[in-house]
Scaffold this motif. Structure first.
Motif, PDB file in Angstrom:
ATOM      1  N   GLU A   1       7.308  11.107   7.279  1.00 27.62           N
ATOM      2  CA  GLU A   1       6.868   9.979   6.457  1.00 27.62           C
ATOM      3  C   GLU A   1       5.339   9.981   6.392  1.00 27.62           C
ATOM      4  O   GLU A   1       4.658  10.448   7.309  1.00 27.62           O
ATOM      5  CB  GLU A   1       7.402   8.666   7.008  1.00 27.62           C
ATOM      6  CG  GLU A   1       6.831   8.347   8.352  1.00 27.62           C
ATOM      7  CD  GLU A   1       7.091   6.924   8.797  1.00 27.62           C
ATOM      8  OE1 GLU A   1       7.633   6.127   8.042  1.00 27.62           O
ATOM      9  OE2 GLU A   1       6.720   6.643   9.940  1.00 27.62           O
ATOM     10  N   LYS A   2       4.824   9.465   5.313  1.00 28.43           N
ATOM     11  CA  LYS A   2       3.377   9.482   5.080  1.00 28.43           C
ATOM     12  C   LYS A   2       2.615   8.770   6.201  1.00 28.43           C
ATOM     13  O   LYS A   2       1.540   9.200   6.606  1.00 28.43           O
ATOM     14  CB  LYS A   2       3.067   8.833   3.730  1.00 28.43           C
ATOM     15  CG  LYS A   2       1.661   9.088   3.253  1.00 28.43           C
ATOM     16  CD  LYS A   2       1.426   8.448   1.899  1.00 28.43           C
ATOM     17  CE  LYS A   2       1.991   9.325   0.813  1.00 28.43           C
ATOM     18  NZ  LYS A   2       1.624   8.852  -0.530  1.00 28.43           N
ATOM     19  N   GLU A   3       3.191   7.702   6.731  1.00 28.97           N
ATOM     20  CA  GLU A   3       2.534   6.924   7.778  1.00 28.97           C
ATOM     21  C   GLU A   3       2.249   7.767   9.027  1.00 28.97           C
ATOM     22  O   GLU A   3       1.232   7.615   9.680  1.00 28.97           O
ATOM     23  CB  GLU A   3       3.432   5.745   8.145  1.00 28.97           C
ATOM     24  CG  GLU A   3       2.823   4.777   9.104  1.00 28.97           C
ATOM     25  CD  GLU A   3       3.712   3.572   9.327  1.00 28.97           C
ATOM     26  OE1 GLU A   3       3.154   2.509   9.615  1.00 28.97           O
ATOM     27  OE2 GLU A   3       4.944   3.691   9.222  1.00 28.97           O
TER      28      GLU A   3
ATOM     29  N   ARG B   1      15.762   6.430  -1.258  1.00 24.86           N
ATOM     30  CA  ARG B   1      14.439   7.081  -1.275  1.00 24.86           C
ATOM     31  C   ARG B   1      14.355   8.151  -0.184  1.00 24.86           C
ATOM     32  O   ARG B   1      13.749   9.200  -0.369  1.00 24.86           O
ATOM     33  CB  ARG B   1      13.346   6.047  -1.143  1.00 24.86           C
ATOM     34  CG  ARG B   1      13.308   5.181  -2.420  1.00 24.86           C
ATOM     35  CD  ARG B   1      12.228   4.199  -2.360  1.00 24.86           C
ATOM     36  NE  ARG B   1      10.966   4.848  -2.675  1.00 24.86           N
ATOM     37  CZ  ARG B   1      10.035   4.292  -3.405  1.00 24.86           C
ATOM     38  NH1 ARG B   1      10.228   3.103  -3.912  1.00 24.86           N
ATOM     39  NH2 ARG B   1       8.897   4.900  -3.616  1.00 24.86           N
TER      40      ARG B   1
ATOM     41  N   ASP C   1      13.662  12.137  -0.723  1.00 24.79           N
ATOM     42  CA  ASP C   1      12.672  12.934   0.019  1.00 24.79           C
ATOM     43  C   ASP C   1      13.324  14.158   0.663  1.00 24.79           C
ATOM     44  O   ASP C   1      12.734  15.240   0.699  1.00 24.79           O
ATOM     45  CB  ASP C   1      11.989  12.087   1.087  1.00 24.79           C
ATOM     46  CG  ASP C   1      10.922  11.166   0.519  1.00 24.79           C
ATOM     47  OD1 ASP C   1      10.498  11.377  -0.634  1.00 24.79           O
ATOM     48  OD2 ASP C   1      10.515  10.232   1.231  1.00 24.79           O
TER      49      ASP C   1
ATOM     50  N   SER D   1       6.521  12.747   2.929  1.00 30.94           N
ATOM     51  CA  SER D   1       7.186  11.789   2.056  1.00 30.94           C
ATOM     52  C   SER D   1       6.206  11.192   1.055  1.00 30.94           C
ATOM     53  O   SER D   1       5.026  11.026   1.347  1.00 30.94           O
ATOM     54  CB  SER D   1       7.790  10.669   2.910  1.00 30.94           C
ATOM     55  OG  SER D   1       8.203   9.601   2.106  1.00 30.94           O
ATOM     56  N   LYS D   2       6.710  10.828  -0.085  1.00 30.31           N
ATOM     57  CA  LYS D   2       5.894  10.132  -1.075  1.00 30.31           C
ATOM     58  C   LYS D   2       5.656   8.684  -0.652  1.00 30.31           C
ATOM     59  O   LYS D   2       4.742   8.033  -1.111  1.00 30.31           O
ATOM     60  CB  LYS D   2       6.584  10.151  -2.437  1.00 30.31           C
ATOM     61  CG  LYS D   2       6.748  11.534  -3.020  1.00 30.31           C
ATOM     62  CD  LYS D   2       7.591  11.449  -4.288  1.00 30.31           C
ATOM     63  CE  LYS D   2       8.084  12.795  -4.703  1.00 30.31           C
ATOM     64  NZ  LYS D   2       9.129  13.357  -3.836  1.00 30.31           N
ATOM     65  N   ASP D   3       6.526   8.186   0.205  1.00 28.46           N
ATOM     66  CA  ASP D   3       6.453   6.793   0.642  1.00 28.46           C
ATOM     67  C   ASP D   3       5.726   6.666   1.971  1.00 28.46           C
ATOM     68  O   ASP D   3       5.822   7.536   2.832  1.00 28.46           O
ATOM     69  CB  ASP D   3       7.860   6.203   0.800  1.00 28.46           C
ATOM     70  CG  ASP D   3       8.571   6.092  -0.534  1.00 28.46           C
ATOM     71  OD1 ASP D   3       7.932   5.640  -1.505  1.00 28.46           O
ATOM     72  OD2 ASP D   3       9.754   6.457  -0.600  1.00 28.46           O
ATOM     73  N   TYR D   4       5.037   5.538   2.125  1.00 22.35           N
ATOM     74  CA  TYR D   4       4.347   5.251   3.375  1.00 22.35           C
ATOM     75  C   TYR D   4       5.347   5.096   4.513  1.00 22.35           C
ATOM     76  O   TYR D   4       5.131   5.576   5.616  1.00 22.35           O
ATOM     77  CB  TYR D   4       3.518   3.980   3.193  1.00 22.35           C
ATOM     78  CG  TYR D   4       2.595   3.681   4.325  1.00 22.35           C
ATOM     79  CD1 TYR D   4       1.534   4.528   4.619  1.00 22.35           C
ATOM     80  CD2 TYR D   4       2.779   2.555   5.106  1.00 22.35           C
ATOM     81  CE1 TYR D   4       0.683   4.259   5.663  1.00 22.35           C
ATOM     82  CE2 TYR D   4       1.929   2.275   6.148  1.00 22.35           C
ATOM     83  CZ  TYR D   4       0.881   3.131   6.429  1.00 22.35           C
ATOM     84  OH  TYR D   4       0.051   2.860   7.472  1.00 22.35           O
ATOM     85  N   GLN D   5       6.460   4.415   4.222  1.00 22.63           N
ATOM     86  CA  GLN D   5       7.555   4.240   5.172  1.00 22.63           C
ATOM     87  C   GLN D   5       8.864   4.392   4.404  1.00 22.63           C
ATOM     88  O   GLN D   5       8.919   4.108   3.213  1.00 22.63           O
ATOM     89  CB  GLN D   5       7.550   2.850   5.790  1.00 22.63           C
ATOM     90  CG  GLN D   5       6.331   2.518   6.586  1.00 22.63           C
ATOM     91  CD  GLN D   5       6.327   1.046   6.999  1.00 22.63           C
ATOM     92  OE1 GLN D   5       6.991   0.225   6.401  1.00 22.63           O
ATOM     93  NE2 GLN D   5       5.566   0.742   8.027  1.00 22.63           N
ATOM     94  N   TRP D   6       9.909   4.800   5.098  1.00 25.05           N
ATOM     95  CA  TRP D   6      11.218   4.850   4.467  1.00 25.05           C
ATOM     96  C   TRP D   6      11.835   3.459   4.533  1.00 25.05           C
ATOM     97  O   TRP D   6      12.204   2.989   5.614  1.00 25.05           O
ATOM     98  CB  TRP D   6      12.109   5.881   5.148  1.00 25.05           C
ATOM     99  CG  TRP D   6      11.721   7.277   4.813  1.00 25.05           C
ATOM    100  CD1 TRP D   6      11.581   7.810   3.561  1.00 25.05           C
ATOM    101  CD2 TRP D   6      11.410   8.335   5.714  1.00 25.05           C
ATOM    102  NE1 TRP D   6      11.199   9.126   3.632  1.00 25.05           N
ATOM    103  CE2 TRP D   6      11.099   9.474   4.946  1.00 25.05           C
ATOM    104  CE3 TRP D   6      11.386   8.438   7.097  1.00 25.05           C
ATOM    105  CZ2 TRP D   6      10.753  10.695   5.517  1.00 25.05           C
ATOM    106  CZ3 TRP D   6      11.039   9.651   7.665  1.00 25.05           C
ATOM    107  CH2 TRP D   6      10.732  10.762   6.878  1.00 25.05           C
ATOM    108  N   GLN D   7      11.951   2.824   3.375  1.00 18.84           N
ATOM    109  CA  GLN D   7      12.477   1.466   3.318  1.00 18.84           C
ATOM    110  C   GLN D   7      13.935   1.412   2.881  1.00 18.84           C
ATOM    111  O   GLN D   7      14.604   0.426   3.124  1.00 18.84           O
ATOM    112  CB  GLN D   7      11.635   0.607   2.364  1.00 18.84           C
ATOM    113  CG  GLN D   7      10.204   0.432   2.814  1.00 18.84           C
ATOM    114  CD  GLN D   7      10.083  -0.408   4.066  1.00 18.84           C
ATOM    115  OE1 GLN D   7      10.928  -1.234   4.370  1.00 18.84           O
ATOM    116  NE2 GLN D   7       9.024  -0.186   4.832  1.00 18.84           N
TER     117      GLN D   7
END
Length: 144
Positions: A45-47, A81, A85, A71-77
């Protein structure tokens, strides 16, 4: 002022010290080095990506043996999504379906394991490791 420091609520926007330590990151890197084969793909994840890359470069002398998809996302919510990824990582590295994909998550919130278990009750995560709630690492099971 000193009384305030002892009675104040913890800042919810800070990662607790136990989850934000060099020792935890080094333990996570040691786990990667001893359990994840060289050349494996890590979906991160990006974070957690920048911190992980920092420690991988430091520990492995800038010759990290892993292929990393961020990941394109900061966190997997949400699960969809996360699945997107995973598909992107498999596509970007031309992975065969039987090749293991490894997940690395860390930071403020770690959502992916509860998301996976909500979608797949009773799911067993191969090579699962939670390091002081600072990093979660596991191999994606074939049924996901």
């Amino acid at each position: 002022m000193s009384a305030w420091l002892t009675i104040a609520e913890p800042d919810q926007h800070n990662i607790r010290a136990i989850r934000h330590s060099r020792q935890s990151m080094l333990a996570g890197i040691a786990y990667l080095r001893s359990n994840v084969p060289p050349g494996s793909v890590l979906l991160v994840e990006k974070e957690a990506a920048e911190v992980l890359q920092y420690y991988l470069d430091r520990q492995l002398n800038a010759a990290a043996p892993f292929r990393i998809e961020i990941s394109k996302d900061y966190q997997w919510q949400d699960f969809e999504r996360f699945k997107s990824d995973m598909a992107a990582a498999r596509s970007n590295f031309a992975m065969r379906i039987e090749e293991p994909l490894w997940i690395v998550e860390g930071g403020w919130q770690m959502n992916v394991v509860p998301l996976l278990r909500q979608q797949n009750p009773g799911l067993v995560l191969p090579a699962f490791r939670n390091v002081d709630d600072a990093l979660t690492l596991f191999q994606v099971p074939p049924e996901i």
